[in-house]
Scaffold this motif. Sequence first.
Motif, PDB file in Angstrom:
ATOM      1  N   UNK A 316       0.836  -1.204   0.000  1.00  0.00           N
ATOM      2  CA  UNK A 316       0.000   0.000   0.000  1.00  0.00           C
ATOM      3  C   UNK A 316       0.869   1.252   0.000  1.00  0.00           C
ATOM      4  N   UNK A 317       1.878   1.280   0.866  1.00  0.00           N
ATOM      5  CA  UNK A 317       2.739   2.451   0.947  1.00  0.00           C
ATOM      6  C   UNK A 317       3.537   2.695  -0.323  1.00  0.00           C
ATOM      7  N   UNK A 318       4.067   1.620  -0.928  1.00  0.00           N
ATOM      8  CA  UNK A 318       4.863   1.771  -2.149  1.00  0.00           C
ATOM      9  C   UNK A 318       4.011   2.293  -3.305  1.00  0.00           C
ATOM     10  N   UNK A 319       2.780   1.789  -3.425  1.00  0.00           N
ATOM     11  CA  UNK A 319       1.907   2.252  -4.500  1.00  0.00           C
ATOM     12  C   UNK A 319       1.550   3.725  -4.326  1.00  0.00           C
ATOM     13  N   UNK A 320       1.155   4.099  -3.118  1.00  0.00           N
ATOM     14  CA  UNK A 320       0.762   5.490  -2.893  1.00  0.00           C
ATOM     15  C   UNK A 320       1.931   6.442  -3.084  1.00  0.00           C
ATOM     16  N   UNK A 321       3.113   6.032  -2.639  1.00  0.00           N
ATOM     17  CA  UNK A 321       4.280   6.891  -2.825  1.00  0.00           C
ATOM     18  C   UNK A 321       4.631   7.013  -4.305  1.00  0.00           C
ATOM     19  N   UNK A 322       4.530   5.909  -5.049  1.00  0.00           N
ATOM     20  CA  UNK A 322       4.847   5.953  -6.480  1.00  0.00           C
ATOM     21  C   UNK A 322       3.892   6.872  -7.229  1.00  0.00           C
ATOM     22  N   UNK A 323       2.606   6.822  -6.896  1.00  0.00           N
ATOM     23  CA  UNK A 323       1.638   7.690  -7.565  1.00  0.00           C
ATOM     24  C   UNK A 323       1.888   9.153  -7.197  1.00  0.00           C
ATOM     25  N   UNK A 324       2.254   9.395  -5.936  1.00  0.00           N
ATOM     26  CA  UNK A 324       2.512  10.773  -5.501  1.00  0.00           C
ATOM     27  C   UNK A 324       3.748  11.349  -6.192  1.00  0.00           C
ATOM     28  N   UNK A 325       4.751  10.501  -6.428  1.00  0.00           N
ATOM     29  CA  UNK A 325       6.002  10.975  -7.026  1.00  0.00           C
ATOM     30  C   UNK A 325       5.966  10.986  -8.548  1.00  0.00           C
ATOM     31  N   UNK A 326       4.951  10.361  -9.137  1.00  0.00           N
ATOM     32  CA  UNK A 326       4.907  10.263 -10.599  1.00  0.00           C
ATOM     33  C   UNK A 326       4.491  11.562 -11.262  1.00  0.00           C
ATOM     34  N   UNK A 327       3.970  12.509 -10.474  1.00  0.00           N
ATOM     35  CA  UNK A 327       3.551  13.783 -11.044  1.00  0.00           C
ATOM     36  C   UNK A 327       2.263  13.644 -11.840  1.00  0.00           C
ATOM     37  N   UNK A 328       2.026  14.622 -12.694  1.00  0.00           N
ATOM     38  CA  UNK A 328       0.803  14.640 -13.499  1.00  0.00           C
ATOM     39  C   UNK A 328       0.989  13.785 -14.736  1.00  0.00           C
ATOM     40  N   UNK A 329       0.264  12.676 -14.790  1.00  0.00           N
ATOM     41  CA  UNK A 329       0.329  11.787 -15.952  1.00  0.00           C
ATOM     42  C   UNK A 329      -1.080  11.345 -16.289  1.00  0.00           C
ATOM     43  N   UNK A 330      -1.483  11.618 -17.496  1.00  0.00           N
ATOM     44  CA  UNK A 330      -2.798  11.166 -17.945  1.00  0.00           C
ATOM     45  C   UNK A 330      -2.628   9.903 -18.759  1.00  0.00           C
ATOM     46  N   UNK A 331      -3.620   9.026 -18.699  1.00  0.00           N
ATOM     47  CA  UNK A 331      -3.575   7.787 -19.449  1.00  0.00           C
ATOM     48  C   UNK A 331      -3.666   8.069 -20.939  1.00  0.00           C
ATOM     49  N   UNK A 332      -2.864   7.369 -21.731  1.00  0.00           N
ATOM     50  CA  UNK A 332      -2.919   7.538 -23.182  1.00  0.00           C
ATOM     51  C   UNK A 332      -4.230   7.044 -23.763  1.00  0.00           C
ATOM     52  N   UNK A 333      -4.966   6.215 -22.984  1.00  0.00           N
ATOM     53  CA  UNK A 333      -6.247   5.731 -23.480  1.00  0.00           C
ATOM     54  C   UNK A 333      -7.234   6.876 -23.673  1.00  0.00           C
ATOM     55  N   UNK A 334      -7.191   7.891 -22.788  1.00  0.00           N
ATOM     56  CA  UNK A 334      -8.110   9.007 -22.922  1.00  0.00           C
ATOM     57  C   UNK A 334      -7.871   9.772 -24.200  1.00  0.00           C
ATOM     58  N   UNK A 335      -6.598  10.100 -24.479  1.00  0.00           N
ATOM     59  CA  UNK A 335      -6.283  10.824 -25.707  1.00  0.00           C
ATOM     60  C   UNK A 335      -6.586   9.982 -26.936  1.00  0.00           C
ATOM     61  N   UNK A 336      -6.262   8.683 -26.862  1.00  0.00           N
ATOM     62  CA  UNK A 336      -6.531   7.810 -28.004  1.00  0.00           C
ATOM     63  C   UNK A 336      -8.026   7.752 -28.302  1.00  0.00           C
ATOM     64  N   UNK A 337      -8.844   7.713 -27.243  1.00  0.00           N
ATOM     65  CA  UNK A 337     -10.290   7.679 -27.452  1.00  0.00           C
ATOM     66  C   UNK A 337     -10.811   8.959 -28.082  1.00  0.00           C
ATOM     67  N   UNK A 338     -10.276  10.103 -27.634  1.00  0.00           N
ATOM     68  CA  UNK A 338     -10.702  11.383 -28.211  1.00  0.00           C
ATOM     69  C   UNK A 338     -10.334  11.450 -29.685  1.00  0.00           C
ATOM     70  N   UNK A 339      -9.097  11.076 -30.023  1.00  0.00           N
ATOM     71  CA  UNK A 339      -8.657  11.135 -31.410  1.00  0.00           C
ATOM     72  C   UNK A 339      -9.442  10.176 -32.289  1.00  0.00           C
ATOM     73  N   UNK A 340      -9.765   8.989 -31.749  1.00  0.00           N
ATOM     74  CA  UNK A 340     -10.539   8.030 -32.524  1.00  0.00           C
ATOM     75  C   UNK A 340     -11.935   8.571 -32.838  1.00  0.00           C
ATOM     76  N   UNK A 341     -12.545   9.224 -31.853  1.00  0.00           N
ATOM     77  CA  UNK A 341     -13.870   9.804 -32.092  1.00  0.00           C
ATOM     78  C   UNK A 341     -13.802  10.941 -33.092  1.00  0.00           C
TER      79      UNK A 341
END
Length: 630
Positions: A316-341
């Motif tokens: 639990x601690x490693x996952x939460x710390x990794x997400x906190x340190x990863x900064x702002x990252x959006x999933x490429x699936x969102x952009x891919x879906x927008x472009x496909x539409x």
Amino acid sequence: MAIVKLDDHLIDQIAAGEVVERPASVVKELVENAVDAGASRIEIATAGGGKTLLRVTDDGCGIPENELSLAVRRHCTSKLSGGLDRIATLGFRGEALPSVGSVARLSLRSRAEGNREAFEILVDHGRCEGPRPTALSRGTVVEVRDLFQKVPARLKFLKSERAESAAITDIVRRLALAEPEIRFEISGPDRTTTVFPAARDMGERIAQVVGGDFATNSVAIDAEREDVRLTGLAGLPTFSRGNSLQQFLFVNGRPVRDKMLVSALRGGYSDVMAKDRHPVAVLFLTLDPALVDVNVHPAKADVRFRDPGLVRGLIVGALRQAFAESGLRSSSEGAAGVLARMRAKADTVTPAPRRFDGFAPGGYFAEGFAAPRQAPYVPGGSAFRPLEPAGTTTIERLPDFSATTPPPAGTAMAAAMSDTDAAREVFAGPDASSQPETYPLGAARAQLHGNYIVAETERGLVIVDQHAAHERLVYEALKEAIHGRALPSQMLLIPEIVDLSADDAERLCEHAADLARLGLGIERFGPAAIAVRETPAILGQIDIARLLRDLSDELAEFGTRDTVTSRIDHVAATVACHGSVRSGRVLKLDEMNALLRGMERTPSASQCNHGRPTFIELGLDDIEKLFGRR
């Protein structure tokens, strides 16, 4: 009834009920034996979903002739030289081959390393023949035919051929992740051939098995606590799935489906993922074999840790710390879906007829051209005017969102908000510079439909959901204010007595000091009861008995107190949702930029409290491709 000794064949069939659940179980046992034999190539062939044929071929060390008969007898193994305390192999129970041979026709051919001849032994539903000479260049070939044909009660519970083939593929995928240096191949008339070539490293094998898009939508995990190490990749919270089939968990190289590990994985994503979604993860736990018991079930998919609280806390601690340190990252699936539409919409648009009317005034709007729609609203001026020069706007505090209805006085929400002024400071920070595109989320250019902020970045543009983004900012500020110190509690006029078992009462009292910091004051009341004198003020009226029973169950299973913490966080999430800027609220330009700067400073700002993405990033290259410029 008289007590009688069961014959060996019936004993094997009973054991087969635990070891051989379906064709995929057989493949798991046979491939694990091939891995333990040091194979570098393993081929799996199936027919009829594994019910008609299963063949596993490897180039491992092989089995000598004088050991073939032992290999198909129960409780015969070469893998327990170090005892049950230090199991270093995948197989060790000595039950797989005799169990399979009791419910199918089994053929085992092998040529031991250094031997000039190969030998074969046959087992037909418990009847053994051989060993006898056979032809084989190297390694071992195990062939299983007509699985469960003489056990119709088991056969009728198997699923369709396609479902059984998919289960076999899933088993091989998990073993391939655990052994990246081995080449795996699955083939047969009931499937298309799947090959996992030997990989140079774990990253390449993960890309082969899980997919290349997972590597670009994940964060690296590498944490250690008291000689227990956790490594691997964890998918971004917005890169989620509708089921848990893409969760790959390993303990000392052994694929497992342990419920405690799955629970810890969910705990690591608890604040950043929707309840009905499942994370994608490939995680490897490495620890001293003496600290984990793998001899829990014949299928060897469950394990027991000597200190489960330590392991759960590490995950639990490693996952939460990794997400906190990863900064702002959006999933490429969102952009891919927008472009496909966008591409799909572009294919259905019929261009209007075009006619050149010269350069006369108003010629652009001559017949054949529709009048332009009203330009989108851009706070601060024209849609075509750049941002104001630096120094013209200064953001001191969170913009006034007084239009949001405050929580009623005296409620749990009001109690939470009264002492969390930090939640109203989430926008405080530096103002936009003369070149705000240098910020990760760029500079705000427009607000669309009263809810979506469009920002320009160096690499393209970003579309932000203002309510979802502000909700995350307020929630994180509330959590910091709440958990940064001991929580306020409310004293009960009459202490509530909760009857529990003696073990549960003792377990709760052991954690009384930790619970007190969360605002839950308890003390022992007799041998099997707990007196509750204080409850967390933020929770308001609660079912105290149910809370204590849930808490005692969690302490018994995991050794944690997350039940109370999660309930408090749920209240904070509710406050954040109701106290955030609403959809439809028109923001000024400096307010939009302040929101972007706040997101850049806030952990887990890529998704809201409900797991929805807060922004989608569209790259300039992708946008130019839409217009045929690349």
